[in-house]
Design a protein around this motif. Structure first.
Motif, PDB file in Angstrom:
ATOM      1  N   GLY A  25       0.774  -1.230   0.000  1.00  0.00           N
ATOM      2  CA  GLY A  25       0.000   0.000   0.000  1.00  0.00           C
ATOM      3  C   GLY A  25       0.803   1.277   0.000  1.00  0.00           C
ATOM      4  N   TYR A  26       1.773   1.387   0.912  1.00  0.00           N
ATOM      5  CA  TYR A  26       2.545   2.623   0.997  1.00  0.00           C
ATOM      6  C   TYR A  26       3.339   2.857  -0.285  1.00  0.00           C
ATOM      7  CZ  TYR A  26       5.880   6.141   2.497  1.00  0.00           C
ATOM      8  OH  TYR A  26       6.639   7.278   2.574  1.00  0.00           O
ATOM      9  N   ARG A  27       3.977   1.819  -0.783  1.00  0.00           N
ATOM     10  CA  ARG A  27       4.776   1.946  -2.017  1.00  0.00           C
ATOM     11  C   ARG A  27       3.877   2.304  -3.194  1.00  0.00           C
ATOM     12  NH1 ARG A  27       8.324   4.125  -4.587  1.00  0.00           N
ATOM     13  NH2 ARG A  27       9.162   3.022  -6.345  1.00  0.00           N
ATOM     14  N   LEU A  28       2.707   1.703  -3.254  1.00  0.00           N
ATOM     15  CA  LEU A  28       1.742   2.004  -4.311  1.00  0.00           C
ATOM     16  C   LEU A  28       1.345   3.479  -4.264  1.00  0.00           C
ATOM     17  CD1 LEU A  28      -0.039   0.855  -6.583  1.00  0.00           C
ATOM     18  CD2 LEU A  28      -1.631   0.098  -4.837  1.00  0.00           C
ATOM     19  N   THR A  29       1.095   3.978  -3.051  1.00  0.00           N
ATOM     20  CA  THR A  29       0.749   5.389  -2.881  1.00  0.00           C
ATOM     21  C   THR A  29       1.884   6.275  -3.382  1.00  0.00           C
ATOM     22  OG1 THR A  29      -0.591   4.874  -0.934  1.00  0.00           O
ATOM     23  CG2 THR A  29       0.062   7.155  -1.222  1.00  0.00           C
ATOM     24  N   GLN A  30       3.123   5.947  -3.035  1.00  0.00           N
ATOM     25  CA  GLN A  30       4.269   6.747  -3.455  1.00  0.00           C
ATOM     26  C   GLN A  30       4.419   6.763  -4.971  1.00  0.00           C
ATOM     27  OE1 GLN A  30       5.794   8.742  -1.210  1.00  0.00           O
ATOM     28  NE2 GLN A  30       4.185   7.863   0.041  1.00  0.00           N
ATOM     29  N   GLN A  31       4.224   5.618  -5.595  1.00  0.00           N
ATOM     30  CA  GLN A  31       4.331   5.562  -7.054  1.00  0.00           C
ATOM     31  C   GLN A  31       3.238   6.402  -7.709  1.00  0.00           C
ATOM     32  OE1 GLN A  31       4.746   1.094  -7.012  1.00  0.00           O
ATOM     33  NE2 GLN A  31       6.054   1.576  -8.754  1.00  0.00           N
ATOM     34  N   LEU A  32       2.035   6.350  -7.184  1.00  0.00           N
ATOM     35  CA  LEU A  32       0.948   7.147  -7.737  1.00  0.00           C
ATOM     36  C   LEU A  32       1.186   8.640  -7.518  1.00  0.00           C
ATOM     37  CD1 LEU A  32      -2.044   4.902  -6.686  1.00  0.00           C
ATOM     38  CD2 LEU A  32      -1.379   5.444  -9.032  1.00  0.00           C
ATOM     39  N   ARG A  33       1.737   8.991  -6.364  1.00  0.00           N
ATOM     40  CA  ARG A  33       2.008  10.406  -6.050  1.00  0.00           C
ATOM     41  C   ARG A  33       3.012  11.041  -6.992  1.00  0.00           C
ATOM     42  NH1 ARG A  33       2.310  10.501   0.496  1.00  0.00           N
ATOM     43  NH2 ARG A  33       0.067  10.603   0.852  1.00  0.00           N
ATOM     44  N   GLU A  34       3.814  10.233  -7.655  1.00  0.00           N
ATOM     45  CA  GLU A  34       4.747  10.775  -8.635  1.00  0.00           C
ATOM     46  C   GLU A  34       3.999  11.400  -9.812  1.00  0.00           C
ATOM     47  OE1 GLU A  34       7.394   7.622  -9.742  1.00  0.00           O
ATOM     48  OE2 GLU A  34       8.191   7.414  -7.710  1.00  0.00           O
ATOM     49  N   VAL A  35       2.737  11.019  -9.978  1.00  0.00           N
ATOM     50  CA  VAL A  35       1.962  11.463 -11.131  1.00  0.00           C
ATOM     51  C   VAL A  35       0.703  12.235 -10.738  1.00  0.00           C
ATOM     52  CG1 VAL A  35       0.746  10.674 -13.199  1.00  0.00           C
ATOM     53  CG2 VAL A  35       2.805   9.486 -12.435  1.00  0.00           C
ATOM     54  N   ILE A  36       0.015  11.778  -9.700  1.00  0.00           N
ATOM     55  CA  ILE A  36      -1.241  12.404  -9.284  1.00  0.00           C
ATOM     56  C   ILE A  36      -1.219  12.658  -7.782  1.00  0.00           C
ATOM     57  CG2 ILE A  36      -2.641  11.430 -11.145  1.00  0.00           C
ATOM     58  CD1 ILE A  36      -3.630   9.296  -9.204  1.00  0.00           C
ATOM     59  N   ASP A  37      -2.050  13.566  -7.341  1.00  0.00           N
ATOM     60  CA  ASP A  37      -2.154  13.872  -5.921  1.00  0.00           C
ATOM     61  C   ASP A  37      -3.136  12.890  -5.286  1.00  0.00           C
ATOM     62  OD1 ASP A  37      -1.881  15.168  -3.490  1.00  0.00           O
ATOM     63  OD2 ASP A  37      -3.450  16.634  -3.948  1.00  0.00           O
ATOM     64  N   ILE A  38      -2.625  11.983  -4.464  1.00  0.00           N
ATOM     65  CA  ILE A  38      -3.472  10.965  -3.836  1.00  0.00           C
ATOM     66  C   ILE A  38      -2.952  10.675  -2.433  1.00  0.00           C
ATOM     67  CG2 ILE A  38      -2.150   9.055  -4.826  1.00  0.00           C
ATOM     68  CD1 ILE A  38      -4.794   7.462  -4.943  1.00  0.00           C
ATOM     69  N   SER A  39      -3.864  10.397  -1.522  1.00  0.00           N
ATOM     70  CA  SER A  39      -3.481  10.035  -0.161  1.00  0.00           C
ATOM     71  C   SER A  39      -3.775   8.553   0.053  1.00  0.00           C
ATOM     72  CB  SER A  39      -4.272  10.868   0.849  1.00  0.00           C
ATOM     73  OG  SER A  39      -5.638  10.521   0.784  1.00  0.00           O
ATOM     74  N   GLU A  40      -3.168   8.003   1.095  1.00  0.00           N
ATOM     75  CA  GLU A  40      -3.447   6.601   1.413  1.00  0.00           C
ATOM     76  C   GLU A  40      -4.919   6.406   1.745  1.00  0.00           C
ATOM     77  OE1 GLU A  40      -0.490   4.302   3.758  1.00  0.00           O
ATOM     78  OE2 GLU A  40       0.606   6.205   3.772  1.00  0.00           O
ATOM     79  N   SER A  41      -5.529   7.397   2.378  1.00  0.00           N
ATOM     80  CA  SER A  41      -6.948   7.264   2.738  1.00  0.00           C
ATOM     81  C   SER A  41      -7.839   7.240   1.499  1.00  0.00           C
ATOM     82  CB  SER A  41      -7.378   8.388   3.675  1.00  0.00           C
ATOM     83  OG  SER A  41      -7.252   9.642   3.049  1.00  0.00           O
TER      84      SER A  41
END
Length: 117
Positions: A25-41
């Motif tokens: 989950g955390y790594r997935l969030t970090q990878q997505l954040r490289e492109v879009i603004d997203i939080s773990e929640s």
């Protein structure tokens, strides 16, 4: 960004990251954040929905005395990802025809639209 991200586009982005390999989950969030603004929640409800739909499976792996939950694409998830890619290419092409006229460069198009205001 001026454009909101729909749930379908968010699903497609999650599936795209997982198409490159399983992720926790955390790594997935970090990878997505490289492109879009997203939080773990925001991410975890998406992952639960994709699991419910049969697009994603999860499994736990021990890591430093704790378990990490990893997510992976299923066959259905791979097909959904392929469908999203096809739909995105079509959608992007249609929007590009409106926003980026073929006879103008991007810079000319932006200048022309700005000057008309």
């Amino acid at each position: 960004m001026a454009f909101p991200i729909s749930s379908g586009l968010l699903d497609a982005c999650v599936l795209a990251v997982l198409a490159d390999g399983d992720a926790y989950g955390y790594r997935l969030t970090q990878q997505l954040r490289e492109v879009i603004d997203i939080s773990e929640s925001t991410l975890y409800p998406v992952l639960r929905r994709l699991q419910k739909d049969g697009a994603v499976n999860s499994y736990d792996q021990p890591y430093m005395g704790r378990n990490r939950r990893y997510y992976q694409l299923t066959g259905k998830g791979m097909q959904m990802y392929a469908d999203y890619r096809r739909d995105w290419a079509k959608f992007r092409g249609q929007v590009d025809r409106l926003l980026l006229p073929a006879h103008l460069t991007l810079e000319e198009s932006l200048g022309e639209r700005t000057n008309k205001r």
